[in-house]
Design an enzyme around this catalytic site. Sequence first.
Site, mmCIF file in Angstrom:
data_model
loop_
_atom_site.group_PDB
_atom_site.id
_atom_site.type_symbol
_atom_site.label_atom_id
_atom_site.label_comp_id
_atom_site.label_asym_id
_atom_site.label_seq_id
_atom_site.Cartn_x
_atom_site.Cartn_y
_atom_site.Cartn_z
ATOM 1 N N HIS A 234 -7.938 36.232 70.165
ATOM 2 C CA HIS A 234 -8.674 35.788 68.981
ATOM 3 C C HIS A 234 -9.627 34.648 69.329
ATOM 4 O O HIS A 234 -10.745 34.571 68.820
ATOM 5 C CB HIS A 234 -7.705 35.328 67.891
ATOM 6 C CG HIS A 234 -6.960 36.428 67.211
ATOM 7 N ND1 HIS A 234 -7.598 37.507 66.617
ATOM 8 C CD2 HIS A 234 -5.628 36.615 67.012
ATOM 9 C CE1 HIS A 234 -6.684 38.303 66.091
ATOM 10 N NE2 HIS A 234 -5.488 37.797 66.316
ATOM 11 N N GLU B 153 -7.091 42.587 64.198
ATOM 12 C CA GLU B 153 -6.057 42.441 65.220
ATOM 13 C C GLU B 153 -6.294 43.311 66.444
ATOM 14 O O GLU B 153 -5.735 43.046 67.516
ATOM 15 C CB GLU B 153 -4.685 42.771 64.622
ATOM 16 C CG GLU B 153 -4.228 41.849 63.506
ATOM 17 C CD GLU B 153 -4.076 40.410 63.956
ATOM 18 O OE1 GLU B 153 -3.803 40.189 65.154
ATOM 19 O OE2 GLU B 153 -4.233 39.508 63.116
ATOM 20 N N HIS C 14 -2.262 37.413 73.081
ATOM 21 C CA HIS C 14 -2.764 37.887 71.791
ATOM 22 C C HIS C 14 -3.623 36.824 71.110
ATOM 23 O O HIS C 14 -4.768 37.084 70.728
ATOM 24 C CB HIS C 14 -1.595 38.274 70.885
ATOM 25 C CG HIS C 14 -2.007 38.719 69.524
ATOM 26 N ND1 HIS C 14 -2.138 40.045 69.190
ATOM 27 C CD2 HIS C 14 -2.333 38.022 68.408
ATOM 28 C CE1 HIS C 14 -2.526 40.145 67.926
ATOM 29 N NE2 HIS C 14 -2.654 38.918 67.425
ATOM 30 N N GLU C 15 -3.064 35.649 70.936
ATOM 31 C CA GLU C 15 -3.805 34.611 70.224
ATOM 32 C C GLU C 15 -5.039 34.162 70.996
ATOM 33 O O GLU C 15 -6.076 33.851 70.401
ATOM 34 C CB GLU C 15 -2.893 33.414 69.918
ATOM 35 C CG GLU C 15 -1.726 33.724 69.009
ATOM 36 C CD GLU C 15 -2.132 34.321 67.671
ATOM 37 O OE1 GLU C 15 -3.298 34.153 67.260
ATOM 38 O OE2 GLU C 15 -1.283 34.970 67.038
ATOM 39 N N HIS D 108 -12.641 36.113 70.826
ATOM 40 C CA HIS D 108 -13.453 36.760 69.798
ATOM 41 C C HIS D 108 -14.300 35.717 69.078
ATOM 42 O O HIS D 108 -15.498 35.926 68.821
ATOM 43 C CB HIS D 108 -12.534 37.497 68.816
ATOM 44 C CG HIS D 108 -13.211 38.591 68.058
ATOM 45 N ND1 HIS D 108 -12.524 39.519 67.300
ATOM 46 C CD2 HIS D 108 -14.519 38.921 67.915
ATOM 47 C CE1 HIS D 108 -13.383 40.362 66.742
ATOM 48 N NE2 HIS D 108 -14.601 40.007 67.091
ATOM 49 N N TYR E 56 -1.847 45.194 61.003
ATOM 50 C CA TYR E 56 -1.354 45.072 62.372
ATOM 51 C C TYR E 56 -1.113 46.446 62.991
ATOM 52 O O TYR E 56 -1.479 46.707 64.137
ATOM 53 C CB TYR E 56 -0.046 44.273 62.386
ATOM 54 C CG TYR E 56 -0.236 42.783 62.282
ATOM 55 C CD1 TYR E 56 -0.707 42.050 63.357
ATOM 56 C CD2 TYR E 56 0.066 42.103 61.106
ATOM 57 C CE1 TYR E 56 -0.880 40.679 63.267
ATOM 58 C CE2 TYR E 56 -0.099 40.733 61.014
ATOM 59 C CZ TYR E 56 -0.574 40.024 62.091
ATOM 60 O OH TYR E 56 -0.749 38.668 61.996
#
Length: 707
Positions: A498, A523, A494-495, A501, A633
């Site tokens: 980011h 998210e 998940h992180e 991105h 979220y």
Amino acid sequence: MLKIFIRLPSYSHHFYFGKTRLLKSLRFLNFWQISTRKSSQTMEFLQWNMTADEIASSAEKLMQDTRNVYDQVAMVPKNEENFNNTVKVVADFDSSSSIQRNNIDFFQHVHPDKTLRDASTSADKKISDFEVEMSMRQDVFDRIEAASKLSQQDCTPEGKRLLERMVKLGRRNGLHLDKTKQDKIKEIKKRMTEISIDFQKNLNEANETLSFSESELKGLPKDFMDSLEKDETGKFIVTLKYPHYFPLMKKCSVSSTRKAMETAFNSRCKENNTAILSELVKLRAEKAKLLGFENHAAFVHEMRMAKHPNNVKEFTDSLAKKLKPLGEADLTEMLAMKALDCKASGEEFNGKINMWDLRFYMTKIEEEKYSVDQNKLKEYFPLDVVTKGLLDIYQQLLDLKFERVENPVTWHSDVTLYTVSDATSGKLIGHFYLDLHPREGKYGHAACFGLVPGCLKPDGNRQFAVAAMVANFTKPTADAPSLLTHDEVETFFHEFGHVMHQICAEAEYEMFSGTSVERDFVEAPSQMLENWCWEAEPLRRMSKHYKDGGALPDNMIDTLVKSRNANTGVFYLRQITLGTLDLNIHMSDSADLAQVYADACQNILGIPATPGTCMPATFGHLAGGYDAQYYGYLWSEVFCFDMFYTRFIAGGIMSSAVGRDYREKILKPGGSLDATEMLRNFLGRDPKQDAFLGAKGLGEKFTVDIV
């Protein structure tokens, strides 16, 4: 599986006209030059060996440079304002000054030297006060607004979006109001930024520990016990940091130990942070009213996909109603397990699931109903194997190439640095740091921090983006490597989503760089990548037994995948509980934080809040940029499932062609397009809820329209 607590991304938003900075990103003007093996190009680097005095002097220089630029814009003669002599002047400065701001701020979150963390915090407060002052410059706003009316020549579509955004943000800062109201807004903003920094600092610096005997830690695996230090009495010392808290709450079979841990964890900074958050709620409400909004939530949602709190409330209330039967079934199953445990241990059964029971019985359901042995499973996820597999998967999906930089200058010896290039063209795109282990004073969650924005420099050349992933995965011991739970593997994916991105976005201007999309969409790209943690091929690629190198068995993969919807009811009701807490306190002028949270827990989740605690005082999201936005979220998860099932399941989960299209249409625009437009471009149609509802077993009758 309540992994929402460790999902706190960061962004590289600049302050112009009060634009929110989330985990306050960093900015820098003095650069180290480090050659890459990949290319003769060099990257603009950040400085990690500053002294406390140098941090302070850098902050002073940044503020003076900023004032000079704003003065330059303010001196543009009336009726001669245009995009180039107003907006572009500020935007060009942002592309470089943002790096200095980021660098100064980042020290407080990660540096091992408390003196430097304190210097960073002090500088952050001073700069934040200055930012408020600059954001309220009437003379600058007047020039920007005049430019929007008089001329938009030589302005690209993104430039036009930037101009419109600056005017809108100026008005949201009250620059269209009378001087008395402006002064009050300025006073409120300065106070809010100051105490928000204190809120996070209190959490970062909290270092409470508890001590337990071996029998009080029954159920915890050997590698966890071996990692613990002992006090002078021989008891095991347990901190309230994630690598200790979550394993204990999931695996310790002693109810009283879990209760003590839950109580301490949700009492961190109780007095100080309760006072801070209560004041923040009042100040936010007061500012919103001055700006003509009914409440703070309405002020926030105007700039989000949701548009208004009523739309958020309809979405969450409807989903909670649909989930209620699933949640009740989950709790019934947990109660049956607890009754048996109490009978076996001789403990009185009170017929209730408490907060300190929740994670324990969620884990037990996974293990007993779905045969997922979490202790056995994590033996196949040593951190180095997971990291290599994760990086390989991201490289294949997004058509990228990562190369580790040897002997980089960083803030700690644990930190690694990588270059990112386009695999097809060989073009350098950016760099990322990985800082994955806990240490005293470090930011306690998992997050992505944008350090250098990927945007155009004043000369038109592209500035390479730099981001840092900060996490708190257990450190290796002399007897075993760092072993990740599957939840932690999912968090890593998940992180790092980011991070990608931040790196892959190619906006023209800093304001739209990286993850600068609507907050209730931000998210979705990272949540979408979590799906790879539940697919057989990716799981095989990032797993290997830490002792013999054996592959993750097919039967373990099968049971893990089947367990994905275990505890669906309580998991999502827990998210809605937190979102409701956030929404309710920000639709009011003031709030009894502990009581609002307790009401949401009882009414939505059906589990009472732990007596004597104040969980909101530990909830960094509420002071760190997610105020009135925690619903995002769940809101964005609708889009994540739509993207995954519509494109990747249909086209192949390891399809580089689909992955490249995702990179081009979802990641590359940054915030230069509305999220709805990006989704249409990638999906080929308007987004729908069908995939999300089907994946969660909620049926097709639930059709709240959220876009």
